[in-house]
Design an enzyme around this catalytic site. Structure first.
Site, PDB file in Angstrom:
ATOM      1  N   VAL A 131     -27.544  17.060 -72.926  1.00 53.51           N
ATOM      2  CA  VAL A 131     -26.151  16.664 -72.708  1.00 53.51           C
ATOM      3  C   VAL A 131     -26.119  15.357 -71.919  1.00 53.51           C
ATOM      4  O   VAL A 131     -26.635  15.284 -70.801  1.00 53.51           O
ATOM      5  CB  VAL A 131     -25.385  17.759 -71.938  1.00 53.51           C
ATOM      6  CG1 VAL A 131     -23.920  17.345 -71.752  1.00 53.51           C
ATOM      7  CG2 VAL A 131     -25.482  19.102 -72.660  1.00 53.51           C
ATOM      8  N   TYR A 189     -29.285  18.464 -68.858  1.00 53.96           N
ATOM      9  CA  TYR A 189     -28.205  17.485 -68.849  1.00 53.96           C
ATOM     10  C   TYR A 189     -28.678  16.222 -68.135  1.00 53.96           C
ATOM     11  O   TYR A 189     -29.536  16.272 -67.263  1.00 53.96           O
ATOM     12  CB  TYR A 189     -26.937  18.048 -68.190  1.00 53.96           C
ATOM     13  CG  TYR A 189     -26.967  18.100 -66.679  1.00 53.96           C
ATOM     14  CD1 TYR A 189     -26.573  16.996 -65.919  1.00 53.96           C
ATOM     15  CD2 TYR A 189     -27.380  19.242 -66.011  1.00 53.96           C
ATOM     16  CE1 TYR A 189     -26.606  17.030 -64.540  1.00 53.96           C
ATOM     17  CE2 TYR A 189     -27.406  19.292 -64.633  1.00 53.96           C
ATOM     18  CZ  TYR A 189     -27.019  18.183 -63.899  1.00 53.96           C
ATOM     19  OH  TYR A 189     -27.061  18.231 -62.531  1.00 53.96           O
ATOM     20  N   SER A 190     -28.126  15.111 -68.540  1.00 50.54           N
ATOM     21  CA  SER A 190     -28.496  13.803 -67.987  1.00 50.54           C
ATOM     22  C   SER A 190     -30.017  13.626 -68.073  1.00 50.54           C
ATOM     23  O   SER A 190     -30.603  13.869 -69.122  1.00 50.54           O
ATOM     24  CB  SER A 190     -27.976  13.676 -66.560  1.00 50.54           C
ATOM     25  OG  SER A 190     -28.113  12.343 -66.091  1.00 50.54           O
ATOM     26  N   LEU A 191     -30.648  13.234 -66.993  1.00 48.72           N
ATOM     27  CA  LEU A 191     -32.101  13.032 -67.017  1.00 48.72           C
ATOM     28  C   LEU A 191     -32.843  14.302 -67.427  1.00 48.72           C
ATOM     29  O   LEU A 191     -33.913  14.243 -68.040  1.00 48.72           O
ATOM     30  CB  LEU A 191     -32.586  12.566 -65.647  1.00 48.72           C
ATOM     31  CG  LEU A 191     -34.090  12.290 -65.529  1.00 48.72           C
ATOM     32  CD1 LEU A 191     -34.490  11.080 -66.357  1.00 48.72           C
ATOM     33  CD2 LEU A 191     -34.493  12.109 -64.067  1.00 48.72           C
ATOM     34  N   SER A 200     -27.733  12.585 -72.125  1.00 55.15           N
ATOM     35  CA  SER A 200     -29.081  12.217 -71.684  1.00 55.15           C
ATOM     36  C   SER A 200     -29.455  10.815 -72.157  1.00 55.15           C
ATOM     37  O   SER A 200     -29.242  10.472 -73.321  1.00 55.15           O
ATOM     38  CB  SER A 200     -30.100  13.231 -72.218  1.00 55.15           C
ATOM     39  OG  SER A 200     -29.830  14.526 -71.708  1.00 55.15           O
TER      40      SER A 200
END
Length: 234
Positions: free
Chosen positions: A123, A92-94, A125
């Protein structure tokens, strides 16, 4: 030897393995009943190789560490008498961008020749970076501070890094586009070859049917001549 579907979860910037604990529990409960075989183990691994300030080191560095963790884990399972046959990466994210780069590293290392890649799930990202249109004070402040606060990773996210001839994320997207084009070209070639093969098989079948038809005509002609000869002799 029992088989393992390894699911690796990667947290985001400034994160830690605990950040994906709830997601891991949810996936364990949701997917436990969907394992393909009774002897297939569904194993979850919360990445700890990029915790906290280690996420500052650069997406490429974090991705390389994650790829190495996956390879080391596969080796550890092998030493324990288990074979990792499937792999899924979740970030998720980075963590999603890190996982995407790690997947490329694993492909280059030949891991997917032995392990089937199942899922790459990202997610929220920032695959195209985090730069904001500088239309206001907050956006300009954000753009100026991220490279300072998040170090090398921040510069990559803001597309102002200078380690490569072009920003790293731009380079990765170009490589992705090139690989996608190559896959599409290869797919088109396969379709063309299959169509050509089907055409040749159809042509061969038609020739065989025509040969059988001619043989049948010759046989009927011969029978008819024989009958005519018998009638003349009578």
């Amino acid at each position: 030897m029992s088989t393992v579907h390894l699911v690796v979860l990667q947290h985001g910037l400034w994160g830690s393995p605990g950040d994906v604990a709830n997601l891991t529990s949810y996936l364990e409960q949701a997917l436990a009943q969907h394992t393909a075989h009774e002897d297939e183990q569904l194993a979850f691994l919360k990445s700890a190789v990029n915790a906290r300030t280690l996420t500052y080191d650069g997406i490429d560095v974090c991705g390389a560490r994650l790829a190495q963790l996956v390879q080391d884990t596969i080796q550890q399972y092998a030493e324990d008498g288990k074979k990792v046959t499937k792999l899924s990466l979740v970030g998720y994210s980075l963590g999603g961008v890190i996982s995407r780069f790690a997947a490329g590293k694993l492909y280059v290392a030949g891991v997917f020749e032995e392990v089937q890649p199942m899922n790459l799930i990202t997610v929220a990202s920032p695959h195209l970076g985090s730069f904001r249109e500088p239309r206001g004070l907050w956006a300009r402040f954000f753009n100026s501070q991220v490279p300072i606060i998040a170090s090398r990773t921040g510069r990559q996210l803001m597309l102002v890094d200078s380690d490569y001839s072009v920003p790293w994320l731009t380079q990765q997207q170009e490589l992705h586009n090139k690989a996608h084009k190559q896959r599409e070209t290869h797919k088109s070639q396969q379709i063309g070859q299959q169509q050509q093969q089907n055409g040749q098989q159809q042509q061969q079948q038609e020739q065989e049917e025509e040969g059988l038809r001619l043989d049948q005509v010759e046989l009927e002609d011969g029978q008819q001549q024989q009958q005519q000869g018998s009638a003349s002799g009578g």
